[in-house]
Design a protein around this motif. Structure first.
Motif, PDB file in Angstrom:
ATOM      1  N   LEU A  88       0.812  -1.211   0.000  1.00  0.00           N
ATOM      2  CA  LEU A  88       0.000   0.000   0.000  1.00  0.00           C
ATOM      3  C   LEU A  88       0.851   1.269   0.000  1.00  0.00           C
ATOM      4  O   LEU A  88       0.343   2.345  -0.346  1.00  0.00           O
ATOM      5  CB  LEU A  88      -0.924   0.017   1.230  1.00  0.00           C
ATOM      6  N   ALA A  89       2.108   1.159   0.369  1.00  0.00           N
ATOM      7  CA  ALA A  89       2.953   2.345   0.480  1.00  0.00           C
ATOM      8  C   ALA A  89       3.137   3.006  -0.886  1.00  0.00           C
ATOM      9  O   ALA A  89       3.129   2.336  -1.923  1.00  0.00           O
ATOM     10  CB  ALA A  89       4.310   1.965   1.075  1.00  0.00           C
ATOM     11  N   PRO A  90       3.298   4.342  -0.904  1.00  0.00           N
ATOM     12  CA  PRO A  90       3.505   5.031  -2.189  1.00  0.00           C
ATOM     13  C   PRO A  90       4.837   4.644  -2.806  1.00  0.00           C
ATOM     14  O   PRO A  90       5.762   4.223  -2.119  1.00  0.00           O
ATOM     15  CB  PRO A  90       3.476   6.522  -1.796  1.00  0.00           C
ATOM     16  N   GLY A  91       4.911   4.799  -4.123  1.00  0.00           N
ATOM     17  CA  GLY A  91       6.143   4.485  -4.826  1.00  0.00           C
ATOM     18  C   GLY A  91       5.955   4.517  -6.321  1.00  0.00           C
ATOM     19  O   GLY A  91       4.884   4.185  -6.834  1.00  0.00           O
ATOM     20  N   GLY A  92       7.001   4.947  -7.031  1.00  0.00           N
ATOM     21  CA  GLY A  92       6.958   4.987  -8.484  1.00  0.00           C
ATOM     22  C   GLY A  92       5.865   5.923  -8.971  1.00  0.00           C
ATOM     23  O   GLY A  92       5.667   7.020  -8.452  1.00  0.00           O
ATOM     24  N   SER A  93       5.136   5.461  -9.989  1.00  0.00           N
ATOM     25  CA  SER A  93       4.088   6.290 -10.579  1.00  0.00           C
ATOM     26  C   SER A  93       2.709   5.992 -10.007  1.00  0.00           C
ATOM     27  O   SER A  93       1.709   6.478 -10.515  1.00  0.00           O
ATOM     28  CB  SER A  93       4.061   6.062 -12.100  1.00  0.00           C
ATOM     29  N   LYS A  94       2.648   5.203  -8.930  1.00  0.00           N
ATOM     30  CA  LYS A  94       1.366   4.752  -8.403  1.00  0.00           C
ATOM     31  C   LYS A  94       0.497   5.924  -7.960  1.00  0.00           C
ATOM     32  O   LYS A  94       0.968   6.864  -7.317  1.00  0.00           O
ATOM     33  CB  LYS A  94       1.574   3.804  -7.226  1.00  0.00           C
ATOM     34  N   ARG A  95      -0.810   5.837  -8.298  1.00  0.00           N
ATOM     35  CA  ARG A  95      -1.789   6.840  -7.895  1.00  0.00           C
ATOM     36  C   ARG A  95      -2.955   6.244  -7.121  1.00  0.00           C
ATOM     37  O   ARG A  95      -3.708   6.978  -6.489  1.00  0.00           O
ATOM     38  CB  ARG A  95      -2.348   7.570  -9.116  1.00  0.00           C
TER      39      ARG A  95
END
Length: 903
Positions: free
Chosen positions: A26-33
């Motif tokens: 679930l953590a943010p990272g890369g291009s994830k939105r």
């Protein structure tokens, strides 16, 4: 007033199992939105997300949705409230924007929120819990738009029991989505042991925990049910639990569930177990009762293995493990009843239009005779609805004799092959089918009357095959035969037939007849519920209207058909249904109206078809429109390449195109003239002879381009000779677009011959007609000499918005023409980035777009329309733009931008 408890993140139970393996995902990272946490009730979705938020460094805005939030205004009111409750600054301005907004367009509100998040620059996560309560299609579309424009550092987490109808496939390709599905949410064996020991307080052995984990497949609700119902049997050394087989597991779960339910609920579960999906009407039919909706809602309230499939509590399904166990129990105790209930279920699905669900059940049971009957009755409708490939697969699954003995099934297979573009395999099957029909009629077969009814379908399919071979007389004869017999056929064919007839008339240049039958095709496409045929027919109709010069009528045609399709066939989870004809027409319309952003928006999905490969006729149209847009924007190299490809494809694949392709050579010649290669332009046109062109629109385009070349080669007398007859014929036919172009080229020829008064007269006629028809861009696309004459024309300098816009466009075109060709940037990457050293702070991409539109002379509201944003957003961009350029008004901004090389 907002209910603030909806913004409170659920507190985490210290005894709950920590899901570190999922929190990492679930953590943010890369291009994830987007985090997408989808699972039925009882999988621990909310607990997982709450745990993650508690340990994450992100600012989290939490919103727990309920059934009252299925309204766009209320939904966004609560989204704003969630951010405000979480501490995002400047939210009162966003709420004020919402109160000022009338109607259903909430784009300004979303834009204001996006701008606020971007200005804040913090790392935020918006959690929308229980998103399955949202069923309003407007909310889904708005949220999709909102996510498309999320600023960096902002993440959305959706928690839902069902997958929302959002463009997830597109987002997944872009690596924007992290999926947490039931397979991931299911507890591991170690988590299962921890759950029983820490959360449920049960001292369970590893062997028992392992057995229960395998039995429940990690479904925490099922484990909890086992723990609550098992009493002391789960503690200690319950070796029996560890040693039971799969059937014993099913019996164990069913016994624990059914024995604890009232008899009316237990009977309901068994009677409806055969249903792949449940709704009250189906359950009432199976049970012979009228209280099924009440029972379904009772089961839902008890979280009794029932999963809702919508937000209105109309459709449900059982958890697969539970349903399989119910079916197994019913077949074991009463096999005859199980068979009867299954057949009743399939019959109900067929009678209520759920044909694919019914077929799936029939295939699973391998009841081939029943499948053959269903495909014979429903196969054609499935094919015309776009399911030709599954129909072909189902036919392949049937025993060969069932298909070979059925003319109707053979015809269904032929239609499936046609729509799958497997044309080469159709002819021998047609011959075999015709032989079979002849034998049945000759032998007075019991189905001889049905065999005769297939002849119209055979004629129609042969008419389409004849089009691919350019056999015009055969096409006409066969189509006429279909129209004469169409009322006696078993399936709706009128829309498809009229569309084919429209293509025929268009290809022969009989435009009035083409328009008449295409209107019928649109009408019957809607009556027969064939969205693809309605879109294609309406698109071709609008294409003819636009090229004839009725721009407003063409746009109205596109809008009406598009509205009907979106109303009846809108599914945000699927790619939007488009038509090559319609999107091409809209690209041309908005290019002509000097609205490049909208033109590119309609062209973009067509370019994807070119990349993946499409049939040659569509390929030519798309490349033609692409080349025309690039030509209008001064990207002459790109325009030339696209038009050369269109011309080459049109020549090589002419036998496979069922209509006369657009006049790519005429437009290519204009590109070559703009580059300064008149001789090459003349040679390009010489390769096409007038007698090859049956469509009068194409003939007129070629004639006008030849006249332009004559002017460029200093042969104005020849240009006037070419256009004298065309001026009269185009006027009689109402081809206003070509008439305006002819008048402009004739004015240039007269000016070259030093006849200024006559030239001005032609220009004034052209301007008057262009103003009335709404033309704009075509004036700026003519030669530099014509543009100069227009700029000096008194009639164009009179007050009026259209005059002002056209003059600004002409001046912009002159400025662009003075730039070296190699400096014209490619459109693909958008506006060129501004060197950071040129300004204290570089312009953002949106600010560069605004600057370009200001340079075109557009007012703020026109810029807002071109960029599809609110006027307030445009003002904010302009304010930021002025600040970075260090100016106070438009003229200073343009001067400063030119000095910095930004324009």
């Amino acid at each position: 007033m907002l209910l603030t408890t909806k913004f409170l993140r659920p507190t985490t139970d210290a005894r709950a199992v920590r899901r570190d393996r999922l929190s990492t995902r679930l953590a943010p990272g890369g291009s994830k939105r987007l985090n997408l946490v989808i699972a039925p009730a009882g999988y621990g979705k909310t607990t997982l997300v709450s745990q993650w938020c508690a340990q994450s460094s992100l600012h989290d805005a939490w919103l727990s949705l309920d059934e009252h939030d299925d309204d766009p205004r209320r939904f966004w009111q609560y989204v704003l409230g969630a951010f405000e409750h979480a501490g995002l600054p400047d939210m009162p301005a966003c709420r004020k924007q919402l109160t000022r907004q009338d109607g259903s367009d909430l784009t300004p509100v979303m834009t204001a929120l996006l701008n606020t998040l971007e200005r804040d620059g913090g790392h935020w996560c918006l959690v929308l819990d229980d998103y399955h309560f949202v069923g309003n299609a407007d909310i889904h579309r708005q949220l999709a738009w909102f996510l498309d424009y999320l600023p960096p550092g902002v993440l959305i987490t959706l928690v839902s029991r069902t997958e929302p109808p959002l463009p997830l496939a597109r987002w997944r390709v872009r690596r924007w989505v992290e999926d947490i599905h039931p397979g991931l949410l299911a507890f591991s064996e170690g988590e299962c042991r921890q759950f029983f020991r820490d959360t449920m307080g049960r001292d369970i052995s590893e062997a028992d925990a392992s057995a229960l984990w395998r039995k429940t497949e990690g479904w925490v609700a099922a484990m909890q049910l086992s723990a609550l119902s098992g009493g002391d049997r789960i503690s200690g050394d319950s070796a029996a639990v560890a040693n039971i087989d799969e059937r014993q597991i099913s019996d164990y779960v069913l016994t624990e569930v059914l024995q604890q339910q009232p008899s009316r609920l237990a009977d309901f579960l068994l009677q409806t177990a055969c249903c792949p999906r449940l709704t009250a009407s189906l359950c009432d039919t199976l049970r012979g009762r009228d209280d099924s909706q009440e029972i379904l809602e009772e089961l839902l309230r008890q979280n009794l293995f029932l999963i809702p499939l919508d937000t209105r509590n109309e459709w449900f399904r059982y958890h697969d493990l539970f349903r399989d166990a119910l079916v197994q129990r019913l077949r074991h105790t009463d096999p005859a009843r199980a068979e009867s209930l299954w057949r009743q279920t399939v019959t109900w699905l067929l009678e209520h239009g759920h044909v694919q669900d019914a077929i799936a059940q029939i295939v699973r049971q391998q009841d081939w005779p029943w499948l053959a009957r269903v495909l014979a009755e429903h196969g054609n409708n499935l094919i015309h609805a776009g399911f030709h490939l599954p129909v072909l697969d189902w036919l392949e699954a049937l025993p060969a004799h069932l298909v070979n003995d059925s003319p109707r099934l053979q015809m269904v297979r032929i239609w499936g092959l046609f729509f799958a573009n497997r044309v080469d395999s159709i002819e021998p099957r047609l011959v075999a089918l015709e032989d079979l029909l002849d034998r049945r009629v000759a032998d007075s077969h019991p189905d001889a009357e049905g065999a005769l009814g297939l002849h119209s379908e055979l004629a129609l399919i042969r008419s389409y095959l004849a089009r691919t071979r350019n056999d015009d007389k055969r096409v006409s004869d066969l189509t006429r035969q279909v129209l004469e017999e169409i009322d006696h056929t078993q399936i709706p064919l009128k829309s498809v037939t009229y569309y084919g007839l429209g293509l025929d008339y268009y290809g022969r240049g009989e435009l009035r007849k083409a328009e008449e039958v295409l209107r019928s095709a649109v009408h019957y496409g809607q009556v027969e519920r064939k969205p693809s045929t309605a879109l294609s027919s309406g698109g071709l109709l609008a294409w003819i209207q636009y090229n004839r010069g009725d721009t407003d009528l063409a746009l109205d045609t596109c809008t009406q058909v598009r509205r009907w399709v979106d109303q009846h066939y809108s599914d945000p989870s699927q790619p939007r249904l488009i038509s090559c004809w319609q999107n091409s027409t809209l690209t041309e319309i908005y290019r002509e109206r000097n609205e490049p952003t909208l033109a590119h928006n309609h062209l973009a999905p067509l370019l994807e078809h070119v990349t993946r490969g499409t049939e040659p006729g569509q390929h030519v149209i798309i490349q033609y429109v692409r080349g025309h847009l690039a030509f209008s924007e001064g990207r002459l190299q790109e325009a030339t390449e696209a038009l050369e490809d269109a011309l080459l494809t049109g020549r090589r694949r002419r036998d496979h195109i069922v209509f006369e392709p657009p006049a790519s050579a005429a437009l290519l010649a204009r590109c070559l003239l703009a580059i300064g290669m008149p001789e090459k332009a003349a040679a390009c046109l010489d390769d096409v002879h007038d007698d090859e062109l049956t469509n009068p629109l194409n003939r007129e385009q070629h004639r006008i381009s030849r006249a332009r070349v004559c002017n460029a080669l200093q042969q104005p007398e020849r240009a006037l000779d070419l256009l004298a007859e065309l001026e009269a014929s185009a006027g009689r036919a109402g081809h206003n677009r070509h008439l305006v172009q002819a008048l402009l080229v004739m004015a240039e020829a007269l000016d070259l011959m030093n006849r200024p008064a006559e030239a001005q007269n032609k220009l004034e006629q052209a301007i008057a007609m262009a103003r009335e028809s709404g033309f704009a861009r075509l004036l700026a696309e003519e030669s530099p000499r014509v543009r100069t004459l227009l700029c000096d024309l008194p009639a164009l300098r009179a007050p009026g918005r259209w005059n002002r816009d056209v003059l600004a466009m002409l001046r912009d075109q002159e400025h662009r023409a003075r730039q070296p060709q190699e400096t014209v940037p490619a459109r693909e990457a958008g506006p060129s980035p501004v060197p950071e050293e040129a300004l204290p702070e570089p312009l953002s991409q949106r600010e560069q777009e605004v600057l370009a539109l200001i340079h075109q002379g557009l007012a703020n509201k026109d810029i807002a329309r071109a960029m599809a944003v609110a006027p307030a957003t445009v003002k904010a961009h302009i304010r930021n733009l002025y600040g970075k350029l260090g100016v106070g008004r438009r003229t200073e901004a343009l001067a400063r931008a030119r000095a910095l090389g930004l324009l």
